[in-house]
Design an enzyme around this catalytic site. Structure first.
Site, PDB file in Angstrom:
ATOM      1  N   ASP A 131     150.447   8.614 -11.074  1.00 49.15           N
ATOM      2  CA  ASP A 131     149.029   8.954 -11.158  1.00 49.15           C
ATOM      3  C   ASP A 131     148.282   8.168 -10.075  1.00 49.15           C
ATOM      4  O   ASP A 131     147.913   7.009 -10.286  1.00 49.15           O
ATOM      5  CB  ASP A 131     148.465   8.637 -12.543  1.00 49.15           C
ATOM      6  N   GLU A 133     145.447   6.840  -7.375  1.00 46.63           N
ATOM      7  CA  GLU A 133     144.008   6.688  -7.201  1.00 46.63           C
ATOM      8  C   GLU A 133     143.725   6.863  -5.716  1.00 46.63           C
ATOM      9  O   GLU A 133     144.565   6.512  -4.870  1.00 46.63           O
ATOM     10  CB  GLU A 133     143.528   5.317  -7.678  1.00 46.63           C
ATOM     11  N   ASP A 231     147.889  15.281  -7.850  1.00 47.85           N
ATOM     12  CA  ASP A 231     148.585  14.128  -7.274  1.00 47.85           C
ATOM     13  C   ASP A 231     149.510  14.531  -6.134  1.00 47.85           C
ATOM     14  O   ASP A 231     149.520  13.885  -5.079  1.00 47.85           O
ATOM     15  CB  ASP A 231     149.364  13.390  -8.362  1.00 47.85           C
ATOM     16  N   HIS A 290     141.196   4.853 -15.144  1.00 47.41           N
ATOM     17  CA  HIS A 290     141.203   5.031 -13.684  1.00 47.41           C
ATOM     18  C   HIS A 290     141.895   3.904 -12.942  1.00 47.41           C
ATOM     19  O   HIS A 290     141.800   3.825 -11.722  1.00 47.41           O
ATOM     20  CB  HIS A 290     139.788   5.260 -13.138  1.00 47.41           C
ATOM     21  N   ASP A 295     146.713   4.409 -16.257  1.00 44.87           N
ATOM     22  CA  ASP A 295     146.725   5.847 -16.528  1.00 44.87           C
ATOM     23  C   ASP A 295     148.156   6.352 -16.636  1.00 44.87           C
ATOM     24  O   ASP A 295     148.488   7.143 -17.531  1.00 44.87           O
ATOM     25  CB  ASP A 295     145.996   6.613 -15.418  1.00 44.87           C
TER      26      ASP A 295
END
Length: 346
Positions: A131, A133, A231, A290, A295
């Protein structure tokens, strides 16, 4: 709703490049307003694709059991699950699905359609939950380039249903080098963190080395899992173009858990935000929303519960010639290839 909340709520719907879900407390409000779709009238579950003979009386027994379960209230469902020493957490429709799957397995095991006493239906030894960012602004211009700034991987052992290890590194952006105030507040990633980090090619090389040390794709069968399409189809795709790298072969196919969750529990896709999925399964978010690593851990907990409930987690999306494609459930099941650092496009 503030501009920030609206951005996080709608970013995927309007086709943006960044995948951001709302905070759990914001999602919970929308979760409670929309009822999970009922399983009444759902097709009789299939056993193995190569052993489908619905004339067998066992399928009539399964249908009768499903009808009885559909008429049970939540307290009755919990009582029966407790009697069977099964998990009793989650909303009513999740409890129904759990109980139906238990009886399906019990009845099919008598016909040797599935292995008696099998705890989970899994195609892979390990699932790597990713996941990312990425850089972002509160009101992203259409030409804004989102760069990966956190690369986490959570290694889920599908046999023990435990998180066996994790990988996490921050990544230094090279186009939008200064993080916006919105991005820092949302992700908790500071300018100092990314300034001191390596660029994407170096981090990706260490990810590959970490995966190789786990003997994934050689000794063990594995695949990637993400919370949506973004992603890989957006973040990884954009980042590889920026760094003149070919898209990694090991990341070209993955499990989109949102789609599987919606199909398995009969939940509309509008109700597959991370916090909603956790809530409906009776789980709580652990960590900081986040944070890529937090996550990923929470997504792994959802995957564990789905395996326990009998969901067959399998690849359902892929990249083909730079475009996102669906993988039909009829496609042969295969794991990701042994991980290697991708070659340069030059």
């Amino acid at each position: 709703m503030s501009k920030m909340e609206e951005y996080k709520e709608n970013i995927q719907d309007r086709g943006g490049n960044v995948k951001l879900s709302s905070k759990p407390e914001e999602d919970d409000k929308s979760c409670s307003r929309v009822r999970v779709c009922s399983n009444i009238g759902e097709p009789v579950p299939q056993a193995s694709p190569t052993h489908e003979d619905f004339s067998d009386p066992v399928y009539k027994d399964i249908a009768l059991a499903n009808g009885h379960i559909n008429r049970m209230n939540k307290d009755e469902l919990r009582a029966k699950l407790a009697e069977l020493k099964l998990d009793t957490s989650g909303v009513k429709d999740v409890l129904k699905k759990r109980l139906k799957n238990y009886y399906k397995k019990q009845k099919l095991s008598l016909t040797q359609s599935v292995t008696a006493g099998e705890a989970t239906d899994t195609y892979y030894d390990y699932i790597c939950v990713v996941d990312f960012e990425a850089t972002c602004e509160q009101d992203n211009p259409a030409d804004f380039t989102h760069e990966i700034i956190e690369f986490p991987v959570v290694l889920l052992n599908t046999h023990t249903l435990e998180i066996e290890d994790t990988f996490q590194e921050y990544v230094r952006p090279e186009v939008n080098t200064q993080l916006s105030e919105f991005c820092v507040k949302l992700t908790g990633i500071t300018q100092k963190m990314v300034d001191e980090a390596d660029t994407f090619p170096d981090v990706l090389e260490r990810v590959v080395l970490w995966l190789q040390e786990k003997e994934l794709g050689t000794k063990y069968k594995y695949t990637l899992l993400t919370d949506g399409s973004w992603d890989m189809s957006k973040f990884m795709n954009t980042q590889c173009r920026l760094n003149r790298l070919r898209f990694p072969q090991f990341a070209k196919k993955w499990i989109n858990i949102k789609k599987l969750y919606g199909n398995f529990y009969k939940v509309p896709l509008t109700q597959t935000k991370l916090s909603c999925m956790l809530e409906k399964l009776g789980l709580k978010y652990e960590g900081r929303p986040h944070s890529g690593l937090d996550d990923s851990r929470n997504i792994a907990h959802i995957a564990m519960r789905m395996l326990q409930d009998g969901c067959q987690l399998r690849i359902n999306e892929r990249m083909h010639e730079g475009q996102l494609r669906a993988v039909p459930s009829s496609a042969p099941v295969e794991g990701a290839p042994p991980p290697h650092t991708p070659r340069s496009r030059d």
